[in-house]
Scaffold this motif. Sequence first.
Motif, PDB file in Angstrom:
ATOM      1  N   GLY A 177      10.203 -40.862  17.420  1.00 59.22           N
ATOM      2  CA  GLY A 177      11.260 -40.934  16.420  1.00 59.22           C
ATOM      3  C   GLY A 177      11.562 -39.566  15.829  1.00 59.22           C
ATOM      4  N   PHE A 178      11.786 -39.534  14.506  1.00 63.02           N
ATOM      5  CA  PHE A 178      12.093 -38.292  13.807  1.00 63.02           C
ATOM      6  C   PHE A 178      10.965 -37.904  12.853  1.00 63.02           C
ATOM      7  CE2 PHE A 178      16.091 -39.960  15.234  1.00 63.02           C
ATOM      8  CZ  PHE A 178      16.869 -38.840  15.542  1.00 63.02           C
ATOM      9  N   ALA A 179       9.729 -38.308  13.193  1.00 59.45           N
ATOM     10  CA  ALA A 179       8.592 -38.063  12.299  1.00 59.45           C
ATOM     11  C   ALA A 179       8.406 -36.586  11.987  1.00 59.45           C
ATOM     12  CB  ALA A 179       7.314 -38.636  12.913  1.00 59.45           C
ATOM     13  N   ARG A 180       8.689 -35.720  12.954  1.00 62.99           N
ATOM     14  CA  ARG A 180       8.480 -34.286  12.742  1.00 62.99           C
ATOM     15  C   ARG A 180       9.449 -33.700  11.705  1.00 62.99           C
ATOM     16  NH1 ARG A 180       5.681 -30.637  15.898  1.00 62.99           N
ATOM     17  NH2 ARG A 180       4.231 -32.369  16.107  1.00 62.99           N
ATOM     18  N   ALA A 181      10.487 -34.461  11.321  1.00 58.84           N
ATOM     19  CA  ALA A 181      11.451 -33.972  10.326  1.00 58.84           C
ATOM     20  C   ALA A 181      10.763 -33.631   9.013  1.00 58.84           C
ATOM     21  CB  ALA A 181      12.551 -35.007  10.093  1.00 58.84           C
ATOM     22  N   GLU A 182       9.702 -34.360   8.669  1.00 60.10           N
ATOM     23  CA  GLU A 182       8.965 -34.071   7.432  1.00 60.10           C
ATOM     24  C   GLU A 182       8.385 -32.660   7.453  1.00 60.10           C
ATOM     25  OE1 GLU A 182       6.838 -37.335   5.055  1.00 60.10           O
ATOM     26  OE2 GLU A 182       6.372 -37.761   7.149  1.00 60.10           O
ATOM     27  N   ILE A 183       7.838 -32.273   8.590  1.00 58.90           N
ATOM     28  CA  ILE A 183       7.218 -30.961   8.703  1.00 58.90           C
ATOM     29  C   ILE A 183       8.279 -29.863   8.666  1.00 58.90           C
ATOM     30  CG2 ILE A 183       5.699 -29.528  10.114  1.00 58.90           C
ATOM     31  CD1 ILE A 183       4.409 -32.024   8.845  1.00 58.90           C
ATOM     32  N   LEU A 184       9.414 -30.112   9.273  1.00 59.62           N
ATOM     33  CA  LEU A 184      10.506 -29.129   9.217  1.00 59.62           C
ATOM     34  C   LEU A 184      10.995 -28.953   7.782  1.00 59.62           C
ATOM     35  CD1 LEU A 184      12.523 -30.173  12.408  1.00 59.62           C
ATOM     36  CD2 LEU A 184      10.919 -28.263  12.144  1.00 59.62           C
ATOM     37  N   THR A 188       1.638 -25.895   7.552  1.00 57.78           N
ATOM     38  CA  THR A 188       2.830 -26.392   8.235  1.00 57.78           C
ATOM     39  C   THR A 188       2.935 -25.819   9.643  1.00 57.78           C
ATOM     40  OG1 THR A 188       3.977 -26.588   6.109  1.00 57.78           O
ATOM     41  CG2 THR A 188       5.341 -26.583   8.086  1.00 57.78           C
ATOM     42  N   LEU A 189       2.663 -24.514   9.769  1.00 55.58           N
ATOM     43  CA  LEU A 189       2.726 -23.881  11.085  1.00 55.58           C
ATOM     44  C   LEU A 189       1.645 -24.433  12.013  1.00 55.58           C
ATOM     45  CD1 LEU A 189       3.479 -20.158  10.145  1.00 55.58           C
ATOM     46  CD2 LEU A 189       5.042 -21.853  11.130  1.00 55.58           C
ATOM     47  N   ASP A 190       0.493 -24.804  11.451  1.00 58.01           N
ATOM     48  CA  ASP A 190      -0.560 -25.415  12.266  1.00 58.01           C
ATOM     49  C   ASP A 190      -0.057 -26.707  12.921  1.00 58.01           C
ATOM     50  OD1 ASP A 190      -2.487 -23.501  11.947  1.00 58.01           O
ATOM     51  OD2 ASP A 190      -3.552 -24.532  10.326  1.00 58.01           O
ATOM     52  N   VAL A 191       0.710 -27.487  12.157  1.00 63.72           N
ATOM     53  CA  VAL A 191       1.258 -28.726  12.710  1.00 63.72           C
ATOM     54  C   VAL A 191       2.295 -28.415  13.786  1.00 63.72           C
ATOM     55  CG1 VAL A 191       2.595 -30.809  12.211  1.00 63.72           C
ATOM     56  CG2 VAL A 191       0.830 -30.042  10.615  1.00 63.72           C
ATOM     57  N   LEU A 192       3.186 -27.463  13.500  1.00 66.63           N
ATOM     58  CA  LEU A 192       4.233 -27.117  14.462  1.00 66.63           C
ATOM     59  C   LEU A 192       3.657 -26.499  15.734  1.00 66.63           C
ATOM     60  CD1 LEU A 192       6.977 -25.693  12.065  1.00 66.63           C
ATOM     61  CD2 LEU A 192       6.973 -27.897  13.243  1.00 66.63           C
ATOM     62  N   LEU A 193       2.550 -25.770  15.597  1.00 66.63           N
ATOM     63  CA  LEU A 193       1.903 -25.160  16.764  1.00 66.63           C
ATOM     64  C   LEU A 193       0.905 -26.109  17.414  1.00 66.63           C
ATOM     65  CD1 LEU A 193       1.321 -21.559  15.361  1.00 66.63           C
ATOM     66  CD2 LEU A 193       3.043 -22.284  17.014  1.00 66.63           C
ATOM     67  N   GLU A 194       0.858 -27.346  16.918  1.00 60.47           N
ATOM     68  CA  GLU A 194       0.022 -28.405  17.468  1.00 60.47           C
ATOM     69  C   GLU A 194      -1.459 -28.042  17.493  1.00 60.47           C
ATOM     70  OE1 GLU A 194       1.762 -29.705  21.187  1.00 60.47           O
ATOM     71  OE2 GLU A 194       3.365 -30.746  20.111  1.00 60.47           O
ATOM     72  N   HIS A 203     -11.965 -33.680  30.271  1.00 60.46           N
ATOM     73  CA  HIS A 203     -11.113 -32.491  30.353  1.00 60.46           C
ATOM     74  C   HIS A 203      -9.719 -32.832  29.839  1.00 60.46           C
ATOM     75  CE1 HIS A 203      -8.866 -33.755  34.053  1.00 60.46           C
ATOM     76  NE2 HIS A 203      -9.990 -34.434  34.282  1.00 60.46           N
ATOM     77  N   ASP A 204      -8.889 -31.810  29.711  1.00 64.83           N
ATOM     78  CA  ASP A 204      -7.546 -31.991  29.127  1.00 64.83           C
ATOM     79  C   ASP A 204      -7.633 -32.755  27.811  1.00 64.83           C
ATOM     80  OD1 ASP A 204      -5.940 -30.696  31.126  1.00 64.83           O
ATOM     81  OD2 ASP A 204      -6.355 -32.392  32.442  1.00 64.83           O
ATOM     82  N   LEU A 205      -8.603 -32.363  26.989  1.00 61.56           N
ATOM     83  CA  LEU A 205      -8.796 -32.986  25.675  1.00 61.56           C
ATOM     84  C   LEU A 205      -7.907 -32.285  24.659  1.00 61.56           C
ATOM     85  CD1 LEU A 205     -10.321 -34.852  23.695  1.00 61.56           C
ATOM     86  CD2 LEU A 205     -12.111 -33.096  23.559  1.00 61.56           C
ATOM     87  N   HIS A 206      -7.022 -33.043  24.043  1.00 68.51           N
ATOM     88  CA  HIS A 206      -6.076 -32.466  23.084  1.00 68.51           C
ATOM     89  C   HIS A 206      -5.981 -33.362  21.846  1.00 68.51           C
ATOM     90  CE1 HIS A 206      -4.660 -29.681  26.184  1.00 68.51           C
ATOM     91  NE2 HIS A 206      -4.518 -30.723  26.988  1.00 68.51           N
ATOM     92  N   ALA A 207      -5.842 -32.736  20.687  1.00 70.10           N
ATOM     93  CA  ALA A 207      -5.576 -33.461  19.442  1.00 70.10           C
ATOM     94  C   ALA A 207      -4.572 -32.652  18.636  1.00 70.10           C
ATOM     95  CB  ALA A 207      -6.864 -33.677  18.647  1.00 70.10           C
ATOM     96  N   TRP A 208      -3.599 -33.318  18.075  1.00 73.89           N
ATOM     97  CA  TRP A 208      -2.587 -32.626  17.286  1.00 73.89           C
ATOM     98  C   TRP A 208      -2.024 -33.596  16.256  1.00 73.89           C
ATOM     99  CZ3 TRP A 208      -2.141 -34.636  22.035  1.00 73.89           C
ATOM    100  CH2 TRP A 208      -1.041 -35.425  22.349  1.00 73.89           C
ATOM    101  N   THR A 209      -1.108 -33.114  15.439  1.00 68.25           N
ATOM    102  CA  THR A 209      -0.529 -33.939  14.379  1.00 68.25           C
ATOM    103  C   THR A 209       0.979 -34.009  14.560  1.00 68.25           C
ATOM    104  OG1 THR A 209      -2.263 -33.224  12.853  1.00 68.25           O
ATOM    105  CG2 THR A 209      -0.324 -34.260  11.887  1.00 68.25           C
ATOM    106  N   ILE A 210       1.505 -35.224  14.641  1.00 65.40           N
ATOM    107  CA  ILE A 210       2.955 -35.395  14.740  1.00 65.40           C
ATOM    108  C   ILE A 210       3.596 -35.101  13.385  1.00 65.40           C
ATOM    109  CG2 ILE A 210       4.826 -36.998  15.235  1.00 65.40           C
ATOM    110  CD1 ILE A 210       3.183 -36.182  17.657  1.00 65.40           C
ATOM    111  N   THR A 211       3.076 -35.731  12.341  1.00 66.15           N
ATOM    112  CA  THR A 211       3.482 -35.486  10.960  1.00 66.15           C
ATOM    113  C   THR A 211       2.325 -35.921  10.072  1.00 66.15           C
ATOM    114  OG1 THR A 211       5.269 -35.839   9.345  1.00 66.15           O
ATOM    115  CG2 THR A 211       4.526 -37.759  10.592  1.00 66.15           C
ATOM    116  N   SER A 212       2.438 -35.738   8.786  1.00 67.15           N
ATOM    117  CA  SER A 212       1.343 -36.073   7.887  1.00 67.15           C
ATOM    118  C   SER A 212       0.923 -37.524   8.066  1.00 67.15           C
ATOM    119  CB  SER A 212       1.771 -35.853   6.432  1.00 67.15           C
ATOM    120  OG  SER A 212       2.152 -34.507   6.237  1.00 67.15           O
ATOM    121  N   GLY A 213      -0.384 -37.743   8.247  1.00 68.21           N
ATOM    122  CA  GLY A 213      -0.896 -39.089   8.408  1.00 68.21           C
ATOM    123  C   GLY A 213      -0.726 -39.662   9.798  1.00 68.21           C
TER     124      GLY A 213
END
Length: 312
Positions: free
Chosen positions: A88-95, A213-219, A244-254
Amino acid sequence: MGAGHDHGHAHHAPTSGTAAAAYRGRLRIALSITLTVMAVELVGGVLADSLALIADAAHMATDAVGLGMALLAIHFANRPATGNRTFGFARAEILAALANCLLLLGVGGYVLYEAIQRFITPVGTQGGLTVVFGAIGLVANMISLTLLMRGQKESLNVRGAFLEVAADALGSLAVIISATVILLTGWQAADPIASLVIGLMIVPRTVKLLRETLDVLLEAAPKNVDMAEVRAHILALPGVEDVHDLHAWTITSGMPVLSAHVVVGSDTLDSIGHEKMLHDLQGCIGDHFDVEHCTFQLEPGGHAEHEAKLCL
């Protein structure tokens, strides 16, 4: 939990809505308060010729823009996902949080510049009027802070608004103190000094929020997720040979997410099955880490080398 692909996938769907959505009503009240106090302080700053009041009003103007963007971001963030926008548009909060940071940095720099100019060319400030308008601003800011206190722990977007209002509250306090000094001693330099204090309160908090905020945008990995521990917990499961290929990131807060390719021995898969292995992985991550949305791909030994050859 769903399954697919020859090796199996498991995932939890992200919860509906974002962390800031629950505080939409409080953000609206805070926005109304901010706009009212901004107008009052601007008038007071002009009447009393107080740079500190004008600086606080300017900061409140950015608060109003920030709160408005936060509300707009919540609206977009809670729109349903589509085939092209799978989150969706969840990343809009971070922007919106990023835009708030840039606005705050600009206002902070302007206030610091104007304060220095007043040291060079002093002006007379009316202490009495400044105290009255500063007190109005302080009371209003404390009300807004109370409204946003809980939400700032759950959402970067709400935290941005909270930090802006907190800086305003401290700014109003600085205005009152400087005006009191002028009333008691006639020392006009107290006003630009208070303006410097306001500017210096804005910048460090903004830099901290900008970094998050940049940490979220840079995943980057979520702050509360230690990737080494995640790897160790997965490898500790019976039958798991590698990850392998283990990744964790944040789409938006929560909304933290995690994905991994897990190499499992053939004997283990034959004895317990894919579904049980996926349940064990989900339970492992769910019991120890605050990650709601996980995707695992189960692989037999040697599959990673096979994938690497296919990509060449």
